[in-house]
Design a protein around this motif. Sequence first.
Motif, short mmCIF file in Angstrom:
data_model
loop_
_atom_site.label_atom_id
_atom_site.label_comp_id
_atom_site.label_asym_id
_atom_site.label_seq_id
_atom_site.Cartn_x
_atom_site.Cartn_y
_atom_site.Cartn_z
N ARG A 168 11.76 -5.85 110.09
CA ARG A 168 12.63 -6.35 111.16
C ARG A 168 12.33 -7.83 111.39
N ASP A 169 13.35 -8.63 111.47
CA ASP A 169 13.22 -10.08 111.68
C ASP A 169 12.25 -10.72 110.68
N TYR A 193 14.91 4.82 112.95
CA TYR A 193 15.06 4.76 114.41
C TYR A 193 13.85 5.40 115.07
N CYS A 194 13.09 4.56 115.79
CA CYS A 194 11.98 5.08 116.58
C CYS A 194 12.48 5.23 118.03
N LYS A 212 12.47 3.35 120.67
CA LYS A 212 13.29 2.24 121.17
C LYS A 212 13.59 1.20 120.09
N GLU A 213 12.83 1.26 119.01
CA GLU A 213 12.98 0.23 117.97
C GLU A 213 13.70 0.73 116.74
N VAL A 214 14.32 -0.21 116.06
CA VAL A 214 15.01 0.12 114.80
C VAL A 214 14.46 -0.79 113.70
N PHE A 215 14.10 -0.20 112.58
CA PHE A 215 13.60 -0.97 111.44
C PHE A 215 14.48 -0.70 110.22
#
Lengths: 140, 150
Positions: free
Chosen positions: B45-46, B70-71, B73-76
């Motif tokens: 991510r980024d 998809y975790c 709250k985060e997405v990778f």
Amino acid sequence: MKFLKMLVNIGAYVFTVLCVIIAVFMGSGAMEEISFPLLVLILFMMAMGTSAVISLSDIILVTKIRQPLLTLVNAVLCVVVVMAIGCPFGFIPISFEGIFYVAIITVMVYACTFLLYILQSKKDAKELNDSLKKIKRSKK
Amino acid sequence: MNLKIDESPLYTEVEISVKCPKIDDELGEIIDRIKMYGFAIHGYRDGKTFIVKPSEIFYIDSVDDKTFIYCEKEVFECRHRLYVLEEKLQPFLFIRISKSCIVNVNLIEGFEGKLNGKLEAHMQNGEKLIVSRHYVAGLKECLKEMEGKL
């Protein structure tokens, strides 16, 4: 098997579309010209018929029948739709009014099919939730 | 069975050795579980790389040939294909629920049959995922298997 199934599905589409084209543009005898509502009705039948013929191909080609009742309903519907498409062309000797009865039957059959799908999904959800609950209880 | 544990700050990594005359089913299962120890997936991510543990993953989705993790709250983004991840994550109870999605069964809150005939899986983070009819049987089987093991 997959290729054969795909071939039958494509065949079903082509067959249904051809039936409609013949019925719309070349139909004679039973009627002089095709009115707009009838055209809409026939297009509606085309959509229903395509779905039904594909379901029928599932019966023949899929070894594991998952929802036999639904497929059976669709198979019956297929016959009804073919009758409706054949009527304006003069294939099937039923009255012109018959088409509208057939349309009503089609809608009803599809409504039943839809209802069965809903009931099936509710049943699946219940079964899965029960299993999940048991697992969570055991983990505690 | 003898169990020897040697704990010391001198060791830099964990080493497990199994000595046995023959690997039976039970031992095979334990070995499989040991193999899972420390297993993680690289998420991006980024421009940064993150280590994502399977237990943190809610579901994995594939969109336009890209795989996303998809975790809560985060997405990778992930460089592996979905079917590769499906194979790797199977022991962690990840199961396919549609052509483009695999889900962590441990993090499912419940299921709901919708009025349009579709089945929805409610995740513990509040997300809702559509379960394809084609994969319902597999999901049932997976849960039954889990039930049997407990």
